[in-house]
Design a protein around this motif. Structure first.
Motif, PDB file in Angstrom:
ATOM      1  N   LEU A 129       0.735  -1.158   0.107  1.00  0.00           N
ATOM      2  CA  LEU A 129       0.077  -0.009  -0.070  1.00  0.00           C
ATOM      3  C   LEU A 129       0.931   1.257   0.009  1.00  0.00           C
ATOM      4  O   LEU A 129       0.588   2.151  -0.705  1.00  0.00           O
ATOM      5  CB  LEU A 129      -0.973   0.027   1.141  1.00  0.00           C
ATOM      6  N   GLN A 130       1.909   1.161   0.956  1.00  0.00           N
ATOM      7  CA  GLN A 130       2.739   2.345   0.774  1.00  0.00           C
ATOM      8  C   GLN A 130       3.584   2.541  -0.534  1.00  0.00           C
ATOM      9  O   GLN A 130       3.478   3.765  -0.894  1.00  0.00           O
ATOM     10  CB  GLN A 130       3.919   2.089   1.995  1.00  0.00           C
ATOM     11  N   ASN A 131       3.991   1.373  -1.116  1.00  0.00           N
ATOM     12  CA  ASN A 131       4.789   1.636  -2.271  1.00  0.00           C
ATOM     13  C   ASN A 131       3.827   2.272  -3.352  1.00  0.00           C
ATOM     14  O   ASN A 131       4.103   3.222  -4.305  1.00  0.00           O
ATOM     15  CB  ASN A 131       5.166   0.363  -2.767  1.00  0.00           C
ATOM     16  N   TYR A 132       2.455   1.851  -3.293  1.00  0.00           N
ATOM     17  CA  TYR A 132       1.490   1.900  -4.299  1.00  0.00           C
ATOM     18  C   TYR A 132       0.957   3.558  -4.223  1.00  0.00           C
ATOM     19  O   TYR A 132       1.214   4.116  -5.132  1.00  0.00           O
ATOM     20  CB  TYR A 132       0.148   1.406  -4.081  1.00  0.00           C
ATOM     21  N   LEU A 133       0.969   3.922  -2.817  1.00  0.00           N
ATOM     22  CA  LEU A 133       0.462   5.429  -2.692  1.00  0.00           C
ATOM     23  C   LEU A 133       1.923   6.153  -3.078  1.00  0.00           C
ATOM     24  O   LEU A 133       1.417   7.533  -3.614  1.00  0.00           O
ATOM     25  CB  LEU A 133       0.406   5.678  -1.241  1.00  0.00           C
ATOM     26  N   VAL A 177       2.447  14.039   1.809  1.00  0.00           N
ATOM     27  CA  VAL A 177       2.488  12.453   1.333  1.00  0.00           C
ATOM     28  C   VAL A 177       3.218  11.765   2.237  1.00  0.00           C
ATOM     29  O   VAL A 177       3.042  10.572   2.800  1.00  0.00           O
ATOM     30  CB  VAL A 177       2.675  12.331  -0.145  1.00  0.00           C
ATOM     31  N   GLY A 178       4.640  12.138   2.430  1.00  0.00           N
ATOM     32  CA  GLY A 178       5.482  11.859   3.442  1.00  0.00           C
ATOM     33  C   GLY A 178       4.998  11.361   4.615  1.00  0.00           C
ATOM     34  O   GLY A 178       5.162  10.196   5.248  1.00  0.00           O
ATOM     35  N   LEU A 179       4.301  12.192   5.331  1.00  0.00           N
ATOM     36  CA  LEU A 179       3.752  12.445   6.614  1.00  0.00           C
ATOM     37  C   LEU A 179       2.746  11.021   6.516  1.00  0.00           C
ATOM     38  O   LEU A 179       2.886  10.148   7.536  1.00  0.00           O
ATOM     39  CB  LEU A 179       3.242  13.602   7.004  1.00  0.00           C
ATOM     40  N   ASP A 233       4.440   7.653   4.931  1.00  0.00           N
ATOM     41  CA  ASP A 233       5.766   6.810   5.879  1.00  0.00           C
ATOM     42  C   ASP A 233       5.344   6.928   7.160  1.00  0.00           C
ATOM     43  O   ASP A 233       5.715   6.126   7.942  1.00  0.00           O
ATOM     44  CB  ASP A 233       6.932   7.625   5.410  1.00  0.00           C
ATOM     45  N   GLY A 234       5.054   8.138   7.692  1.00  0.00           N
ATOM     46  CA  GLY A 234       4.541   8.135   9.219  1.00  0.00           C
ATOM     47  C   GLY A 234       3.385   7.556   9.661  1.00  0.00           C
ATOM     48  O   GLY A 234       3.745   6.732  10.537  1.00  0.00           O
ATOM     49  N   VAL A 235       2.362   7.886   9.198  1.00  0.00           N
ATOM     50  CA  VAL A 235       1.110   7.350   9.627  1.00  0.00           C
ATOM     51  C   VAL A 235       0.994   5.842   9.221  1.00  0.00           C
ATOM     52  O   VAL A 235       0.804   5.071  10.222  1.00  0.00           O
ATOM     53  CB  VAL A 235      -0.159   8.174   9.243  1.00  0.00           C
ATOM     54  N   LEU A 236       1.043   5.623   7.946  1.00  0.00           N
ATOM     55  CA  LEU A 236       0.703   4.260   7.462  1.00  0.00           C
ATOM     56  C   LEU A 236       1.960   3.296   7.918  1.00  0.00           C
ATOM     57  O   LEU A 236       1.628   2.235   8.741  1.00  0.00           O
ATOM     58  CB  LEU A 236       0.733   4.080   6.085  1.00  0.00           C
ATOM     59  N   GLY A 237       3.210   3.642   7.984  1.00  0.00           N
ATOM     60  CA  GLY A 237       4.496   3.065   8.606  1.00  0.00           C
ATOM     61  C   GLY A 237       4.064   2.833  10.096  1.00  0.00           C
ATOM     62  O   GLY A 237       4.384   1.439  10.495  1.00  0.00           O
ATOM     63  N   GLY A 238       3.612   3.800  10.760  1.00  0.00           N
ATOM     64  CA  GLY A 238       3.420   3.454  12.161  1.00  0.00           C
ATOM     65  C   GLY A 238       2.190   2.466  12.523  1.00  0.00           C
ATOM     66  O   GLY A 238       2.324   1.574  13.099  1.00  0.00           O
ATOM     67  N   LEU A 240       7.091  12.183  15.471  1.00  0.00           N
ATOM     68  CA  LEU A 240       8.830  11.491  15.354  1.00  0.00           C
ATOM     69  C   LEU A 240       9.044  12.130  13.631  1.00  0.00           C
ATOM     70  O   LEU A 240      10.033  12.835  13.622  1.00  0.00           O
ATOM     71  CB  LEU A 240       8.909  10.225  15.324  1.00  0.00           C
ATOM     72  N   TRP A 241       7.965  11.980  12.827  1.00  0.00           N
ATOM     73  CA  TRP A 241       8.374  12.347  11.562  1.00  0.00           C
ATOM     74  C   TRP A 241       8.679  13.783  11.414  1.00  0.00           C
ATOM     75  O   TRP A 241       9.580  14.137  10.470  1.00  0.00           O
ATOM     76  CB  TRP A 241       6.943  11.776  10.464  1.00  0.00           C
ATOM     77  N   VAL A 242       7.792  14.424  12.251  1.00  0.00           N
ATOM     78  CA  VAL A 242       8.059  16.176  12.050  1.00  0.00           C
ATOM     79  C   VAL A 242       9.214  16.360  12.520  1.00  0.00           C
ATOM     80  O   VAL A 242      10.290  17.095  12.087  1.00  0.00           O
ATOM     81  CB  VAL A 242       6.797  16.854  12.599  1.00  0.00           C
TER      82      VAL A 242
END
Lengths: 704, 71
Positions: free
Chosen positions: A316-320, A330-332, A335-340, A528-530
């Protein structure tokens, strides 16, 4: 949904009350709170035959209206407080037909409050099997209430119960059981007069419970206290007299309505199982074997679904990333929310399997035997046999386990259990241990069958139990008990687990876990991302400028160049600055500033560690591929010495830190919720941090 | 003689209690004067014990059992 009639379910523990609740309401239920107390309020809706809707409230199981634990006190409050919004119009008392005598005590108390009552005579199939004959018509006639024989497990008699609910009287017609006024002559009449209480039994209950119920004003409570002195009322003596009177009534009632054969069949069947499961020698070994099987299964069965969930999120992350433009937002999100989130979601299989086991152990009646077998051992260290359940549950997650300590009646036992439960290796620590052990412990077998890594992991689990026991013992010496501890507990008959209950508990607990932990993880990921994406001043611009110089482009491939820029940016970001700031404190433990960042973020939730490590070691692609994080961490070198960062000493020091530190905001919140005092989570946080620092320090210096 | 002195399989009838607080809790659970009790087993570590009373199985510590005097 709007309800036409409000129905409360009341009954002893182990009478199938929850099964009946689930059968009546289906999945159409929700969990809320009773106002002012933290006891879960389970309500659901049920459509009756005549089209009216009944709201069903599931009250905690109790043996009597005199509460022995926190949960039980809610039953009287709900039934007695007429002004409350959830006062029931009708009470369905569930009686276990195989054990009517003890069950009827609670019925007779509820009936005397003069609320309309229906009896659901549950497990009627089992009682027939056991050869118990019940003259239901005479039984109902003598009590003056409708009696519906049901089998909640086999879903028999439920329609009849529903129609009994819809035809129920609006006024209470049950026969009186005992002469209530005779228990406290004069006092009851006076309370009724002064407090405008029409029911004599309610007046007597208020005399007993006026200090704990919420619906009396302080003036009213003081007045009752005054009256008690005037009439020299002794609560325990009065309660004893009442219980004896009630059992006399019950014996009279059962004399010509129920015939029980000498030994009930079910009982002997249960006895045979007990001979094996609580055997003097094998009993404890069987328990150990069951625990081992449980953990093996949790790891073995969850591996595949965990991998799939991780892969799904990665996809999903790669696709987005492929369809959305690159940018901070988009990074937030990606990578941030979906990753978490993926970091939390991968734990669902483990949580679900663990709760399946716990619910099976409880449902079958085995957990009560574990409590029975472990009580002596537990008492030695200041705990209680009942502490075993939260401690085992702690292997999954401390949050529901701490909530389950409510069944422990003794205040001191309960507090100690709450204080040490977070020390037990919970599932959030597992990925950290797996990652670090994989990094420093060689993957080979010793003594033919034991894998060295597996042994190290098992060692961490056993270590956590031992430390919980030692800390419990310390608290036993420090805390002052308010009341005497006791252990009077029913050993329910062994029964087959109810599979829909098991499935429901898996679903329910996983949902609660995702919602509770999810919030924290999303918040931490975002912060953390910020912090990791922005830096003070113009540092980031300067780094960009530096890498634009031609010598970098020549020496490094474009991929390496991006990586170098990113890692240098991280070091200069707010998070990196913070890491450098705390480095002097954690240096004695063998940690550098990068580990420092992970430690800080992990104070919100341990699960964040792997994700933070992934971000910090600037791994491209999915942040939760442990393999790639592991490789990165393995090849990380200390810039000063050139030695690997993650040596055996550092890895074990880090594991010791995670074993002891209170790195879980949800646990702190639930400890506050359960103790109603910030002192407890504060003490817990303080002692655990001190232990974590000391253990890490010792581990690092011993292994270095 | 108190309940704690019975061996597994032995039987007695409750006469009275030596501890008021305990007696209230025990009576609620169906362990009343006049009620027959049988010790069904002892936990592997020697305490608590399990008894049969009022048609079901109840576990209690030896100390609690010692407050129950038998006929």
């Amino acid at each position: 949904m709007k309800a036409d009639i409000r129905v409360a379910l009341v009954g002893n523990p182990n009478t199938g009350k929850s099964t009946l609740f689930n059968t009546l309401t289906g999945l159409n239920q929700k969990i809320g709170n009773f106002p002012g107390v933290t006891v879960d309020k389970k309500t659901g809706f049920c459509t009756l035959a005549d089209g009216r809707v009944a709201e069903i409230i599931d009250l905690p199981g109790t043996y009597s209206l005199y509460p022995k634990s926190k949960d039980e006190s809610i039953v009287f409050s709900v039934l007695a407080d007429k002004a409350n919004t959830h006062t029931p119009d009708l009470v369905v008392v569930i009686l276990d037909a195989t054990n009517l005598k003890r069950n009827l005590l609670l019925y007779s108390q509820v009936a005397d409050l003069k609320i309309p009552v229906i009896i659901a005579l549950n497990m009627i199939d089992l009682s027939k099997k056991a050869g118990i004959s019940i003259d239901i018509d005479l039984f109902a006639k003598k009590l003056g209430v409708p009696v519906v024989p049901i089998s909640a497990r086999k879903v028999e008699g439920i329609d009849k119960l529903k129609s009994a609910i819809s035809f129920a009287n609006k006024v209470a017609l049950q026969e009186a059981s005992i002469d209530v006024e005779a228990i406290a002559p004069g006092l009851i009449a006076k309370i009724r007069e002064d407090l405008k209480v029409d029911n004599p039994y309610l007046a007597l209950q208020l005399a007993h419970q006026h200090e704990t119920v919420k619906f009396l004003t302080p003036a009213e409570s003081d007045h009752i206290e005054q009256l008690e002195k005037e009439y020299s009322f002794h609560s325990q003596k009065a309660q004893g007299a009442e219980t004896i009177a009630r059992y006399n009534f019950i014996n009279d009632l059962l004399y010509d309505t129920v015939k029980v054969p000498e030994t009930a069949k079910d009982e002997t069947h249960s006895n045979k199982i007990d001979k094996v499961l609580t055997h003097r020698v094998f009993g404890l070994f069987i328990f150990l074997g069951i625990l081992l099987f449980m953990f093996q299964s949790i790891f073995a069965w969850s591996a595949w679904p965990m991998e799939k969930i991780g892969d799904g999120f990665a996809w999903l992350q790669n696709y987005l990333h492929s369809i959305l433009p690159d940018g901070p937002l988009v990074g937030l999100v990606v990578d941030g929310v979906l990753g978490g989130l993926s970091g939390v979601m991968v734990f669902i299989p483990q949580i679900a399997i663990l709760f399946a086991f716990i619910s099976i152990l409880e449902d079958t009646g085995y957990m009560a035997r574990v409590t029975f077998m472990m009580d002596k051992l537990m008492r030695k260290v200041g705990l209680n046999g009942k502490s075993v359940v939260p401690l085992i549950g702690g292997f999954a997650c401390a949050v529901p386990s701490i909530m389950s300590t409510r069944t422990i009646e003794n205040w001191k036992d309960r507090m100690i259990t709450i204080m040490v439960t977070p020390l037990v290796t919970c599932s959030a620590r597992l990925p950290i241990y797996v990652l670090l052990i994989g990094l420093v412990v060689p993957n080979r077998n010793v003594w033919w069958v034991f894998n060295l890594r597996g042994l190290a992991l098992t060692g961490m689990y056993i270590f956590s139990l031992i430390s919980a026991i030692i800390v419990a013992f310390a608290f036993k010496l420090i805390l002052k008990g308010r009341e005497r501890g006791y252990f009077i507990m029913e050993l329910p008959v062994y029964r087959m687990p109810r599979w829909n209950n098991v499935a429901f508990s898996m679903y329910d607990r996983s949902k609660a876990f995702v919602l509770q932990a999810g919030k924290v993880i999303i918040a931490v990921s975002v912060i953390l991302w910020v912090l990791a994406s922005y830096g003070p001043g113009d540092r980031f611009d300067r780094i960009e400028q530096k890498y634009k110089q031609p010598q970098y482009a020549k020496q490094l491939s474009p991929e390496d160049l991006t990586r170098s820029i990113n890692s240098e940016k991280l070091e200069n970001s707010y998070a990196g600055t913070l890491g450098h700031f705390i480095e002097p404190v954690i240096k004695p433990l063998g940690f550098d500033w990068k580990i420092g960042i992970a430690l800080i973020t992990s104070f919100a939730a341990r699960e964040v560690f792997v994700g933070t490590m992934a971000t910090i070691y600037s791994v491209d692609g999915n942040a939760d591929k442990i393999e790639s994080v592991q490789q990165k961490m393995g090849s990380a070198k200390n810039p000063e010495t050139g030695q690997p960062v993650f040596t055996l000493a550092v890895a074990f020091s880090l594991m010791m830190f995670y074993a002891f530190a209170m790195q879980c905001a949800s646990t702190m919140a639930v400890v506050y919720r359960e103790t109603k005092n910030w002192r407890w989570p504060a003490i817990q946080f303080a002692y655990m941090t001190v232990l974590a620092y000391t253990a890490s320090f010792v581990a690092y210096h011993l292994l270095r | 003689m108190t309940l704690s002195e019975l061996a597994p399989g032995e039987f007695g009838i409750v006469k009275e209690f030596t501890d008021l607080e305990m007696s209230v809790k025990l009576m609620e659970m169906g362990c009343l004067p006049g009620e027959p009790v049988t010790v069904s087993r002892v936990a592997p570590l020697g305490d608590p014990i399990a008894i049969n009373v009022s048609g079901y199985q109840l576990s209690l510590r030896k100390f609690e059992a010692s407050t129950i005097i038998l006929q």
